[in-house]
Design a protein around this motif. Structure first.
Motif, PDB file in Angstrom:
ATOM      1  N   LEU A 212       0.833  -1.200   0.000  1.00  0.00           N
ATOM      2  CA  LEU A 212       0.000   0.000   0.000  1.00  0.00           C
ATOM      3  C   LEU A 212       0.873   1.257   0.000  1.00  0.00           C
ATOM      4  CD1 LEU A 212      -2.981   0.879   0.045  1.00  0.00           C
ATOM      5  CD2 LEU A 212      -2.810   1.032   2.545  1.00  0.00           C
ATOM      6  N   ALA A 213       2.020   1.198   0.693  1.00  0.00           N
ATOM      7  CA  ALA A 213       2.935   2.344   0.729  1.00  0.00           C
ATOM      8  C   ALA A 213       3.476   2.649  -0.664  1.00  0.00           C
ATOM      9  CB  ALA A 213       4.088   2.065   1.693  1.00  0.00           C
ATOM     10  N   GLU A 214       3.858   1.604  -1.406  1.00  0.00           N
ATOM     11  CA  GLU A 214       4.352   1.801  -2.776  1.00  0.00           C
ATOM     12  C   GLU A 214       3.237   2.287  -3.693  1.00  0.00           C
ATOM     13  OE1 GLU A 214       7.836  -1.665  -2.668  1.00  0.00           O
ATOM     14  OE2 GLU A 214       6.189  -1.809  -4.113  1.00  0.00           O
ATOM     15  N   PHE A 215       2.039   1.736  -3.513  1.00  0.00           N
ATOM     16  CA  PHE A 215       0.879   2.164  -4.294  1.00  0.00           C
ATOM     17  C   PHE A 215       0.621   3.658  -4.069  1.00  0.00           C
ATOM     18  CE2 PHE A 215      -3.918   2.448  -4.472  1.00  0.00           C
ATOM     19  CZ  PHE A 215      -4.016   2.381  -5.857  1.00  0.00           C
ATOM     20  N   ASN A 216       0.710   4.084  -2.808  1.00  0.00           N
ATOM     21  CA  ASN A 216       0.490   5.494  -2.479  1.00  0.00           C
ATOM     22  C   ASN A 216       1.607   6.387  -2.998  1.00  0.00           C
ATOM     23  OD1 ASN A 216      -2.016   5.993  -1.266  1.00  0.00           O
ATOM     24  ND2 ASN A 216      -1.344   5.115   0.677  1.00  0.00           N
ATOM     25  N   ALA A 217       2.832   5.858  -3.071  1.00  0.00           N
ATOM     26  CA  ALA A 217       3.950   6.647  -3.576  1.00  0.00           C
ATOM     27  C   ALA A 217       3.689   7.116  -4.999  1.00  0.00           C
ATOM     28  CB  ALA A 217       5.247   5.840  -3.512  1.00  0.00           C
ATOM     29  N   VAL A 218       3.120   6.234  -5.816  1.00  0.00           N
ATOM     30  CA  VAL A 218       2.807   6.631  -7.193  1.00  0.00           C
ATOM     31  C   VAL A 218       1.475   7.364  -7.270  1.00  0.00           C
ATOM     32  CG1 VAL A 218       1.829   4.355  -7.747  1.00  0.00           C
ATOM     33  CG2 VAL A 218       2.570   5.834  -9.581  1.00  0.00           C
ATOM     34  N   LEU A 219       0.505   6.957  -6.460  1.00  0.00           N
ATOM     35  CA  LEU A 219      -0.814   7.591  -6.492  1.00  0.00           C
ATOM     36  C   LEU A 219      -0.724   9.062  -6.081  1.00  0.00           C
ATOM     37  CD1 LEU A 219      -3.642   6.577  -7.233  1.00  0.00           C
ATOM     38  CD2 LEU A 219      -4.080   6.188  -4.811  1.00  0.00           C
ATOM     39  N   LYS A 220       0.183   9.364  -5.147  1.00  0.00           N
ATOM     40  CA  LYS A 220       0.346  10.743  -4.679  1.00  0.00           C
ATOM     41  C   LYS A 220       0.913  11.650  -5.766  1.00  0.00           C
ATOM     42  CE  LYS A 220       0.696   9.658   0.237  1.00  0.00           C
ATOM     43  NZ  LYS A 220       1.557   9.533   1.429  1.00  0.00           N
TER      44      LYS A 220
ATOM     45  N   ILE B 135      15.705  12.765   6.962  1.00  0.00           N
ATOM     46  CA  ILE B 135      15.362  11.798   5.919  1.00  0.00           C
ATOM     47  C   ILE B 135      15.849  10.417   6.341  1.00  0.00           C
ATOM     48  CG2 ILE B 135      15.715  11.159   3.507  1.00  0.00           C
ATOM     49  CD1 ILE B 135      16.264  14.171   2.975  1.00  0.00           C
ATOM     50  N   TYR B 136      14.947   9.438   6.328  1.00  0.00           N
ATOM     51  CA  TYR B 136      15.341   8.077   6.714  1.00  0.00           C
ATOM     52  C   TYR B 136      15.077   7.045   5.616  1.00  0.00           C
ATOM     53  CZ  TYR B 136      10.366   7.116   7.499  1.00  0.00           C
ATOM     54  OH  TYR B 136       9.009   6.946   7.328  1.00  0.00           O
ATOM     55  N   GLY B 137      14.479   7.452   4.517  1.00  0.00           N
ATOM     56  CA  GLY B 137      14.199   6.492   3.451  1.00  0.00           C
ATOM     57  C   GLY B 137      13.917   7.190   2.133  1.00  0.00           C
ATOM     58  N   ILE B 138      14.028   6.428   1.036  1.00  0.00           N
ATOM     59  CA  ILE B 138      13.771   6.976  -0.293  1.00  0.00           C
ATOM     60  C   ILE B 138      13.029   5.940  -1.134  1.00  0.00           C
ATOM     61  CG2 ILE B 138      16.014   6.195  -1.206  1.00  0.00           C
ATOM     62  CD1 ILE B 138      16.071   8.834  -2.835  1.00  0.00           C
ATOM     63  N   THR B 139      12.069   6.412  -1.911  1.00  0.00           N
ATOM     64  CA  THR B 139      11.300   5.550  -2.821  1.00  0.00           C
ATOM     65  C   THR B 139      11.399   6.129  -4.220  1.00  0.00           C
ATOM     66  OG1 THR B 139       9.747   4.922  -1.073  1.00  0.00           O
ATOM     67  CG2 THR B 139       9.026   4.589  -3.331  1.00  0.00           C
ATOM     68  N   PHE B 140      11.592   5.261  -5.199  1.00  0.00           N
ATOM     69  CA  PHE B 140      11.695   5.681  -6.593  1.00  0.00           C
ATOM     70  C   PHE B 140      10.429   5.268  -7.352  1.00  0.00           C
ATOM     71  CE2 PHE B 140      16.015   4.901  -5.089  1.00  0.00           C
ATOM     72  CZ  PHE B 140      16.638   6.096  -5.413  1.00  0.00           C
ATOM     73  N   VAL B 141       9.824   6.235  -8.037  1.00  0.00           N
ATOM     74  CA  VAL B 141       8.652   5.955  -8.884  1.00  0.00           C
ATOM     75  C   VAL B 141       9.107   6.102 -10.329  1.00  0.00           C
ATOM     76  CG1 VAL B 141       6.295   6.600  -9.474  1.00  0.00           C
ATOM     77  CG2 VAL B 141       7.091   6.845  -7.113  1.00  0.00           C
ATOM     78  N   ASP B 142       9.251   4.965 -10.996  1.00  0.00           N
ATOM     79  CA  ASP B 142       9.743   4.943 -12.377  1.00  0.00           C
ATOM     80  C   ASP B 142       8.550   5.020 -13.325  1.00  0.00           C
ATOM     81  OD1 ASP B 142      10.879   4.454 -14.820  1.00  0.00           O
ATOM     82  OD2 ASP B 142      12.017   2.701 -14.200  1.00  0.00           O
TER      83      ASP B 142
ATOM     84  N   SER C  12       6.800   1.436 -12.488  1.00  0.00           N
ATOM     85  CA  SER C  12       7.107   0.579 -11.346  1.00  0.00           C
ATOM     86  C   SER C  12       7.542   1.436 -10.164  1.00  0.00           C
ATOM     87  CB  SER C  12       8.217  -0.418 -11.699  1.00  0.00           C
ATOM     88  OG  SER C  12       9.377   0.272 -12.130  1.00  0.00           O
ATOM     89  N   VAL C  13       7.452   0.860  -8.956  1.00  0.00           N
ATOM     90  CA  VAL C  13       7.787   1.572  -7.722  1.00  0.00           C
ATOM     91  C   VAL C  13       8.699   0.687  -6.877  1.00  0.00           C
ATOM     92  CG1 VAL C  13       6.859   2.887  -5.783  1.00  0.00           C
ATOM     93  CG2 VAL C  13       5.431   2.489  -7.799  1.00  0.00           C
ATOM     94  N   PHE C  14       9.808   1.274  -6.383  1.00  0.00           N
ATOM     95  CA  PHE C  14      10.746   0.522  -5.548  1.00  0.00           C
ATOM     96  C   PHE C  14      11.247   1.390  -4.400  1.00  0.00           C
ATOM     97  CE2 PHE C  14      11.111  -1.723  -9.579  1.00  0.00           C
ATOM     98  CZ  PHE C  14      11.186  -3.055  -9.189  1.00  0.00           C
ATOM     99  N   ASN C  15      11.338   0.796  -3.213  1.00  0.00           N
ATOM    100  CA  ASN C  15      12.073   1.432  -2.127  1.00  0.00           C
ATOM    101  C   ASN C  15      13.559   1.292  -2.438  1.00  0.00           C
ATOM    102  OD1 ASN C  15       9.882   2.218  -0.569  1.00  0.00           O
ATOM    103  ND2 ASN C  15       9.782   0.254   0.492  1.00  0.00           N
TER     104      ASN C  15
END
Length: 310
Positions: free
Chosen positions: A103-111, A219-226, A231-234
């Motif tokens: 859900l976190a990855e889904f939200n990363a792109v949905l946002k 900052i403690y983390g990074i997510t890439f939205v390609d 695709s979405v990856f932490n």
């Protein structure tokens, strides 16, 4: 001849009016509202269209047709488009086209489209029943307007449906992962002066970065939205070198030859590490003391008795 109130709303993409009236006449009899939409409202609508030469309902032209959103990231803006329609448009671009596994990855792109999927807090009825709400976000990323139930949106993009997508998407990740790694490596080879410079370089390749921060702003983390390969990856899933700590380390090494270009990356990383260490030390300290029935040292001191003078 009834008392009534008319007011206009501008809180959605289609400005509209509401009419409130009583159905009880002065003599106490009730006005029949059965099939009022078909009988009275439809007739009123047609009369107004003719009188003011309006576009007939059901007809479309270039001004009213929806724009083609294919391959274009167009954010849903509260008040610019009708909330439910805006959310549905965003989901259409994401839900079955992108590869995400949580859900976190889904939200990363949905946002990226100005929308988020919200389970509510863990004590809420929605969370306990496995429900899901969709919400429009403002320019600061905060939810605005009325949340829309997943079950009321076309295609029913509920939590159970998404969980099925999570499992399905796990099968096709390796090639997507390799492609994203190569793009990040290429961006790093251009010797970016800072994390911001790296983010800008990746954006030119149609890759968005989402930086995860704690309450202190570290900052403690990074997510890439390609968006190229959808695709979405932490960062940590790509490998240690692509986690936020790994990237800070890499950027710091690249900039050691030019100290003036270092933009506080090491300091931010050290702060993040210090916070983790402080939390760990505190946890160890309190857990060990509690288990031993710890009493503060000041309270264990015995008061010395004053000697009485004879």
């Amino acid at each position: 001849d009834q008392p009534y109130l008319i007011y206009r709303h501008h809180d959605a993409g289609h400005p509209h009016i509401h009419i409130v009236a009583t159905t009880i006449r002065q003599d106490g009899t009730r006005i029949n509202t059965h099939n009022i939409g078909r009988n009275q409202s439809e007739l009123a609508r047609k009369t107004i269209e003719e009188k003011f030469n309006l576009l007939k309902a059901g007809k479309t032209n270039q001004l009213t047709e929806q724009p083609n959103l294919k391959n274009v990231i167009e954010k849903t803006i509260y008040g610019k488009s009708e909330t439910k329609r805006g959310i549905a448009n965003a989901l259409k671009q994401v839900i079955n086209l992108y590869n995400y596994t949580s859900l976190a990855e889904f939200n990363a792109v949905l946002k990226q489209y100005g929308v988020m999927a919200d389970r509510g807090n863990k004590d809420s009825f929605t969370y306990r029943k496995g429900g899901l709400l969709y919400r429009v976000l403002d320019h600061k990323g905060n939810p605005v307007g009325v949340p829309i139930k997943a079950s009321t949106i076309a295609g029913k993009p509920t939590l159970s449906y998404l969980e099925g997508r999570f499992d399905l998407n796990k099968k096709d990740r390796e090639i997507l992962k390799l492609s994203l790694r190569n793009t990040i490596n290429k961006a790093l080879q251009s010797d970016p002066a800072s994390l911001d410079a790296l983010v800008t370089s990746l954006a030119k390749e149609n890759i968005a970065t989402v930086l995860r921060q704690n309450a202190e702003g570290n900052i403690y983390g990074i997510t890439f939205v390609d968006h190229r390969n959808r695709s979405v990856f932490n960062g940590s899933e790509l490998g240690k070198a692509y986690s936020i700590a790994g990237l800070y380390k890499k950027l710091s090494q690249q900039n050691q030859s030019s100290p003036s270009r270092i933009t506080g990356m090491q300091q931010t990383l050290e702060q993040s590490q210090n916070i983790k260490q402080e939390n760990l030390n505190a946890e160890i300290l309190f857990s060990s003391r509690e288990s031993e029935g710890f009493v503060p040292h000041q309270l264990t001191k015995k008061k010395k008795k004053k000697k009485r003078k004879l």
